[in-house]
Design an enzyme around this catalytic site. Structure first.
Site, PDB file in Angstrom:
ATOM      1  N   VAL A 182       0.840  -1.205   0.000  1.00 12.70           N
ATOM      2  CA  VAL A 182       0.000   0.000   0.000  1.00 12.70           C
ATOM      3  C   VAL A 182       0.872   1.250   0.000  1.00 12.70           C
ATOM      4  O   VAL A 182       0.572   2.226  -0.696  1.00 12.70           O
ATOM      5  CB  VAL A 182      -0.970  -0.013   1.193  1.00 12.70           C
ATOM      6  CG1 VAL A 182      -1.757   1.300   1.274  1.00 12.70           C
ATOM      7  CG2 VAL A 182      -1.941  -1.188   1.080  1.00 12.70           C
ATOM      8  N   ARG A 224      13.361  -2.534  10.624  1.00 17.38           N
ATOM      9  CA  ARG A 224      13.904  -3.479   9.637  1.00 17.38           C
ATOM     10  C   ARG A 224      14.083  -2.832   8.265  1.00 17.38           C
ATOM     11  O   ARG A 224      15.019  -3.136   7.535  1.00 17.38           O
ATOM     12  CB  ARG A 224      12.971  -4.691   9.529  1.00 17.38           C
ATOM     13  CG  ARG A 224      13.450  -5.795   8.614  1.00 17.38           C
ATOM     14  CD  ARG A 224      12.412  -6.891   8.547  1.00 17.38           C
ATOM     15  NE  ARG A 224      11.147  -6.386   8.015  1.00 17.38           N
ATOM     16  CZ  ARG A 224       9.999  -7.055   8.050  1.00 17.38           C
ATOM     17  NH1 ARG A 224       9.939  -8.234   8.629  1.00 17.38           N
ATOM     18  NH2 ARG A 224       8.905  -6.524   7.533  1.00 17.38           N
ATOM     19  N   ARG A 284     -11.740   1.907  12.765  1.00 14.99           N
ATOM     20  CA  ARG A 284     -12.900   1.949  11.866  1.00 14.99           C
ATOM     21  C   ARG A 284     -14.240   2.006  12.589  1.00 14.99           C
ATOM     22  O   ARG A 284     -15.146   2.723  12.169  1.00 14.99           O
ATOM     23  CB  ARG A 284     -12.870   0.752  10.921  1.00 14.99           C
ATOM     24  CG  ARG A 284     -11.800   0.842   9.853  1.00 14.99           C
ATOM     25  CD  ARG A 284     -11.778  -0.410   9.006  1.00 14.99           C
ATOM     26  NE  ARG A 284     -10.653  -0.411   8.083  1.00 14.99           N
ATOM     27  CZ  ARG A 284     -10.117  -1.508   7.574  1.00 14.99           C
ATOM     28  NH1 ARG A 284     -10.609  -2.687   7.892  1.00 14.99           N
ATOM     29  NH2 ARG A 284      -9.101  -1.431   6.742  1.00 14.99           N
ATOM     30  N   CYS A 295     -11.025  -3.040   2.341  1.00 16.74           N
ATOM     31  CA  CYS A 295     -11.022  -3.001   0.877  1.00 16.74           C
ATOM     32  C   CYS A 295     -12.293  -3.584   0.268  1.00 16.74           C
ATOM     33  O   CYS A 295     -12.885  -2.989  -0.647  1.00 16.74           O
ATOM     34  CB  CYS A 295      -9.799  -3.743   0.338  1.00 16.74           C
ATOM     35  SG  CYS A 295      -9.559  -5.404   1.009  1.00 16.74           S
ATOM     36  N   GLN A 346     -11.469 -12.724  -3.179  1.00 20.26           N
ATOM     37  CA  GLN A 346     -10.464 -11.712  -2.874  1.00 20.26           C
ATOM     38  C   GLN A 346      -9.054 -12.144  -3.262  1.00 20.26           C
ATOM     39  O   GLN A 346      -8.602 -13.239  -2.950  1.00 20.26           O
ATOM     40  CB  GLN A 346     -10.534 -11.348  -1.385  1.00 20.26           C
ATOM     41  CG  GLN A 346     -11.870 -10.713  -1.027  1.00 20.26           C
ATOM     42  CD  GLN A 346     -11.981 -10.275   0.417  1.00 20.26           C
ATOM     43  OE1 GLN A 346     -13.058 -10.356   1.008  1.00 20.26           O
ATOM     44  NE2 GLN A 346     -10.912  -9.769   1.008  1.00 20.26           N
ATOM     45  N   SER A 349      -3.167 -10.225  -3.090  1.00 21.68           N
ATOM     46  CA  SER A 349      -2.492  -8.970  -2.749  1.00 21.68           C
ATOM     47  C   SER A 349      -3.118  -8.311  -1.536  1.00 21.68           C
ATOM     48  O   SER A 349      -2.521  -7.414  -0.939  1.00 21.68           O
ATOM     49  CB  SER A 349      -2.503  -8.013  -3.943  1.00 21.68           C
ATOM     50  OG  SER A 349      -3.803  -7.888  -4.477  1.00 21.68           O
ATOM     51  N   ARG A 352     -10.699 -16.282  -0.239  1.00 21.90           N
ATOM     52  CA  ARG A 352      -9.444 -15.925  -0.902  1.00 21.90           C
ATOM     53  C   ARG A 352      -9.289 -16.800  -2.144  1.00 21.90           C
ATOM     54  O   ARG A 352      -9.493 -18.020  -2.081  1.00 21.90           O
ATOM     55  CB  ARG A 352      -8.258 -16.147   0.039  1.00 21.90           C
ATOM     56  CG  ARG A 352      -6.949 -15.587  -0.471  1.00 21.90           C
ATOM     57  CD  ARG A 352      -6.913 -14.075  -0.416  1.00 21.90           C
ATOM     58  NE  ARG A 352      -6.864 -13.562   0.959  1.00 21.90           N
ATOM     59  CZ  ARG A 352      -6.972 -12.288   1.279  1.00 21.90           C
ATOM     60  NH1 ARG A 352      -7.164 -11.369   0.333  1.00 21.90           N
ATOM     61  NH2 ARG A 352      -6.911 -11.899   2.541  1.00 21.90           N
ATOM     62  N   HIS A 387     -10.245  -7.411  -6.282  1.00 19.34           N
ATOM     63  CA  HIS A 387     -11.264  -8.227  -5.619  1.00 19.34           C
ATOM     64  C   HIS A 387     -12.550  -8.241  -6.443  1.00 19.34           C
ATOM     65  O   HIS A 387     -12.912  -7.239  -7.076  1.00 19.34           O
ATOM     66  CB  HIS A 387     -11.609  -7.645  -4.239  1.00 19.34           C
ATOM     67  CG  HIS A 387     -10.539  -7.821  -3.206  1.00 19.34           C
ATOM     68  ND1 HIS A 387      -9.398  -8.555  -3.392  1.00 19.34           N
ATOM     69  CD2 HIS A 387     -10.464  -7.337  -1.917  1.00 19.34           C
ATOM     70  CE1 HIS A 387      -8.658  -8.518  -2.288  1.00 19.34           C
ATOM     71  NE2 HIS A 387      -9.280  -7.783  -1.385  1.00 19.34           N
TER      72      HIS A 387
END
Length: 345
Positions: free
Chosen positions: A15, A40, A99, A128, A155, A158, A241, A248
């Protein structure tokens, strides 16, 4: 046009990378760009618009002087959002952390832009799959109130980030070479058991809850009601998935309070910003993820009556969940704020 200091938290992920693409594509008015990530990834160099940026480790002091903080998602939102708000930034967050917080607006700019004004420093980007569905629902809801929705999603990997994409590639290669497919990511990396996604479907996204729905399914239910300001809307969801890299797809069955004409529904969808009808059964025209990837809009097809129930219709909606389902929606929220002068302090 005034320019704004922008921070991207999670700049090296799927993203975050999409944020950068869209900022350039849409000529987003930034002055300073601060790329933040975990320890990292700190020190990584990213070439962007002719300049080399060094990714910094996110700390509580990373947001000083920032106007807009774009959060790519993940558990770090809970830790860093309060620091960003305290520093004076508006946080637009892709994680699920805020949310359903009643103090935090949950926004799809084409659907409920007025909710942005309710923010107290944080604006949440919906899930999404929720965004893609409500983009198709809103123009229809404006024709007739929706009583009930039954949605099944298909979906792309990714949705789990770069790791899910890499795993589908690796498994496909292993299968074609006759080797055993290794699974480490899906349905969720945190779970004790994992399944291959190549040549497979997994009817679990995120963890199961006490009601036997997954968290992903309940996100779609609860977030849709909040965005549409309709707690009485009955919704049930099954999220799956599938072995698709990006974009999607959703099969949506919608019951309305009164009957509608198909031509009026199609016209309303096609006129709605960010959605296009792609529906010509005679010529086998309908949306497919392979052809909607990298697109801004969501696409609707297979619009038809449900012959088993009055005032009920089926449709098929497909959208790029990294773009409209995540990075694009987030950036559009910021663009609406800029256009309306809502960022001025």
């Amino acid at each position: 046009m005034k320019k704004y200091n922008v921070a991207i938290l999670g700049a090296t992920g799927a993203v975050g990378t999409e944020f950068l693409k869209l900022i350039e594509e849409r000529n987003f008015p930034f002055a300073e760009l601060r790329l933040l990530a975990s320890k990292r990834s700190a020190g990584k160099q990213i070439e962007f618009m002719g300049k080399t940026y060094t990714v910094q480790e996110a700390t509580k002091d990373s947001f000083e002087g920032i106007d807009i903080a774009l959060f790519a998602g993940g558990s770090v939102s809970k830790e860093f959002a309060p620091y960003a708000v305290k520093a004076g930034a508006v946080v637009i967050d892709n994680s699920s952390t805020f949310r359903m917080d009643p103090e935090v607006p949950l926004v799809v700019p084409e659907v409920n832009p007025e909710d942005i004004l309710k923010h107290k420093g944080i604006i949440a980007n919906p899930n999404c799959s929720t965004i893609i569905m409500v983009m198709a629902l809103k123009p229809l809801y404006d024709l007739a109130r929706i009583k009930r929705i039954v949605v099944s999603t298909y979906q792309a990997v990714s949705g789990t980030g770069k790791e899910g994409i890499d795993e589908l590639t690796d498994q496909t290669k292993a299968y074609s070479e006759g080797r055993e497919m290794e699974a480490h990511i899906l349905p969720s990396a945190s779970l004790p058991k994992h399944y291959p996604i190549a040549f497979n479907l997994i009817p679990q996204i995120d963890v199961f809850l006490d009601n036997l729905y997954t968290k992903e399914e309940m996100k779609m239910i609860n977030e849709t009601r909040k965005i549409m300001h309709d707690d009485e809307m009955r919704i049930t969801a099954t999220t799956v998935r599938v072995p698709v890299y990006r974009s999607h797809s959703e099969s949506v069955n919608i019951e309305f309070e009164h009957d509608l004409e198909l031509k009026d529904m199609a016209a309303a969808i096609d006129a709605f910003p960010g959605v296009q009808m792609m529906d010509d059964p005679a010529n086998q025209v309908y949306p497919m993820p392979l052809y909607t990837s990298e697109k801004y809009d969501c696409f609707v097809g297979r619009l038809r009556r449900d012959e088993s129930n009055p005032n009920t219709f089926n449709l098929w909606v497909v959208g790029d969940q990294i773009r409209k389902g995540a990075a694009l929606n987030t950036l559009q929220i910021a663009e609406v704020m800029i256009k309306n002068g809502w960022l001025e302090k």
